[in-house]
Design a protein around this motif. Structure first.
Motif, PDB file in Angstrom:
ATOM      1  N   THR A 151       9.205  87.575   8.770  1.00  0.00           N
ATOM      2  CA  THR A 151       8.049  87.063   7.984  1.00  0.00           C
ATOM      3  C   THR A 151       6.793  85.314   9.129  1.00  0.00           C
ATOM      4  O   THR A 151       7.897  85.079   9.583  1.00  0.00           O
ATOM      5  CB  THR A 151       7.802  85.557   6.266  1.00  0.00           C
ATOM      6  N   GLN A 152       5.839  86.465   9.408  1.00  0.00           N
ATOM      7  CA  GLN A 152       4.834  85.375  10.188  1.00  0.00           C
ATOM      8  C   GLN A 152       4.625  84.294  10.492  1.00  0.00           C
ATOM      9  O   GLN A 152       3.746  83.754   8.689  1.00  0.00           O
ATOM     10  CB  GLN A 152       3.735  86.041  10.977  1.00  0.00           C
ATOM     11  N   VAL A 153       5.114  82.974  11.224  1.00  0.00           N
ATOM     12  CA  VAL A 153       4.605  81.756  10.593  1.00  0.00           C
ATOM     13  C   VAL A 153       4.126  81.013  11.910  1.00  0.00           C
ATOM     14  O   VAL A 153       4.667  81.299  13.063  1.00  0.00           O
ATOM     15  CB  VAL A 153       6.020  80.815  10.519  1.00  0.00           C
ATOM     16  N   THR A 154       2.765  80.749  11.844  1.00  0.00           N
ATOM     17  CA  THR A 154       1.751  80.046  12.946  1.00  0.00           C
ATOM     18  C   THR A 154       1.941  79.414  12.847  1.00  0.00           C
ATOM     19  O   THR A 154       1.232  78.559  11.834  1.00  0.00           O
ATOM     20  CB  THR A 154       0.439  81.416  13.008  1.00  0.00           C
ATOM     21  N   VAL A 155       1.706  77.565  14.096  1.00  0.00           N
ATOM     22  CA  VAL A 155       1.450  76.273  13.534  1.00  0.00           C
ATOM     23  C   VAL A 155       0.578  76.226  14.972  1.00  0.00           C
ATOM     24  O   VAL A 155       1.251  76.422  15.738  1.00  0.00           O
ATOM     25  CB  VAL A 155       2.522  75.879  13.911  1.00  0.00           C
ATOM     26  N   SER A 182       3.193  71.616   6.148  1.00  0.00           N
ATOM     27  CA  SER A 182       4.427  72.226   5.940  1.00  0.00           C
ATOM     28  C   SER A 182       4.533  73.625   5.157  1.00  0.00           C
ATOM     29  O   SER A 182       2.911  73.568   5.195  1.00  0.00           O
ATOM     30  CB  SER A 182       4.780  70.818   4.399  1.00  0.00           C
ATOM     31  N   LEU A 183       4.815  74.002   5.741  1.00  0.00           N
ATOM     32  CA  LEU A 183       5.167  75.511   4.820  1.00  0.00           C
ATOM     33  C   LEU A 183       6.618  75.589   4.031  1.00  0.00           C
ATOM     34  O   LEU A 183       7.669  75.001   4.388  1.00  0.00           O
ATOM     35  CB  LEU A 183       5.500  76.700   5.566  1.00  0.00           C
ATOM     36  N   ARG A 187      14.048  68.143  10.303  1.00  0.00           N
ATOM     37  CA  ARG A 187      12.396  68.664  10.313  1.00  0.00           C
ATOM     38  C   ARG A 187      12.265  69.648   9.143  1.00  0.00           C
ATOM     39  O   ARG A 187      11.796  69.533   8.343  1.00  0.00           O
ATOM     40  CB  ARG A 187      11.807  69.101  10.695  1.00  0.00           C
ATOM     41  N   PHE A 188      13.256  70.493   9.172  1.00  0.00           N
ATOM     42  CA  PHE A 188      13.621  71.534   7.586  1.00  0.00           C
ATOM     43  C   PHE A 188      14.298  71.250   7.553  1.00  0.00           C
ATOM     44  O   PHE A 188      15.830  70.406   7.297  1.00  0.00           O
ATOM     45  CB  PHE A 188      13.642  72.830   8.922  1.00  0.00           C
ATOM     46  N   THR A 189      14.870  72.303   5.890  1.00  0.00           N
ATOM     47  CA  THR A 189      15.682  72.117   5.469  1.00  0.00           C
ATOM     48  C   THR A 189      16.552  73.280   4.148  1.00  0.00           C
ATOM     49  O   THR A 189      15.148  73.465   3.492  1.00  0.00           O
ATOM     50  CB  THR A 189      15.872  70.930   3.821  1.00  0.00           C
ATOM     51  N   ASN A 195       8.681  70.963   7.289  1.00  0.00           N
ATOM     52  CA  ASN A 195       7.765  70.360   7.279  1.00  0.00           C
ATOM     53  C   ASN A 195       7.767  69.236   8.667  1.00  0.00           C
ATOM     54  O   ASN A 195       7.999  69.651   9.818  1.00  0.00           O
ATOM     55  CB  ASN A 195       8.619  68.477   6.919  1.00  0.00           C
ATOM     56  N   SER A 196       6.928  68.520   9.119  1.00  0.00           N
ATOM     57  CA  SER A 196       5.853  68.097  10.273  1.00  0.00           C
ATOM     58  C   SER A 196       6.002  69.537  11.499  1.00  0.00           C
ATOM     59  O   SER A 196       6.945  69.626  12.525  1.00  0.00           O
ATOM     60  CB  SER A 196       7.666  67.130  11.004  1.00  0.00           C
ATOM     61  N   LEU A 197       5.677  70.434  11.496  1.00  0.00           N
ATOM     62  CA  LEU A 197       6.020  71.556  11.917  1.00  0.00           C
ATOM     63  C   LEU A 197       4.993  71.579  13.185  1.00  0.00           C
ATOM     64  O   LEU A 197       3.791  71.000  13.256  1.00  0.00           O
ATOM     65  CB  LEU A 197       4.750  72.886  10.772  1.00  0.00           C
TER      66      LEU A 197
END
Length: 117
Positions: A111-115, A17-18, A66-68, A83-85
């Motif tokens: 902003t960078q999000v890396t899963v 999660s993030l 998953r997202f809110t 959540n549950s990325l």
């Protein structure tokens, strides 16, 4: 001029999660719709989630459940709880403020999000 600053991106493992935050330079009233857009490598920038001043939300099918998205109209902060990325969520995420009456769009720097494992 409205300025938007995102924060909270980073590296997270699949299933993790993030939470992203976007702070606006001024209070945005009911004529603004706020949203989170994302752009993955080789893809166009697409809307992930949006929210009105009153709290009505809309989500892309790929993130539903998953997202809110939420907003604090007093603190002028927009949030995206993820959540549950999944690896396919990897993208640069941008905060957006759209003024309905004049079609004005304001964007954050991203902003960078890396899963990844």
């Amino acid at each position: 001029q409205v300025q938007l600053v995102e924060s909270g991106g980073g590296l997270v493992q699949p299933g993790g999660s993030l939470r992203l935050s976007c702070e606006a330079s001024e209070r945005l009233f009911s004529n603004y719709v706020m949203g989170w857009y994302r752009q993955a490598p080789g893809k166009q920038r697409d809307m992930a989630a949006s929210i009105t001043w009153a709290g009505a939300t809309n989500y892309a099918d790929s993130v539903k459940g998953r997202f809110t998205i939420s907003r604090d109209n007093v603190k002028n902060i927009l949030y995206l709880q993820m959540n549950s990325l999944k690896p396919e969520d990897t993208a640069v995420y941008y905060c957006n403020a759209h003024r309905l009456g004049r079609a004005n769009d304001y964007w954050g720097q991203g902003t960078q999000v890396t899963v990844s494992s």
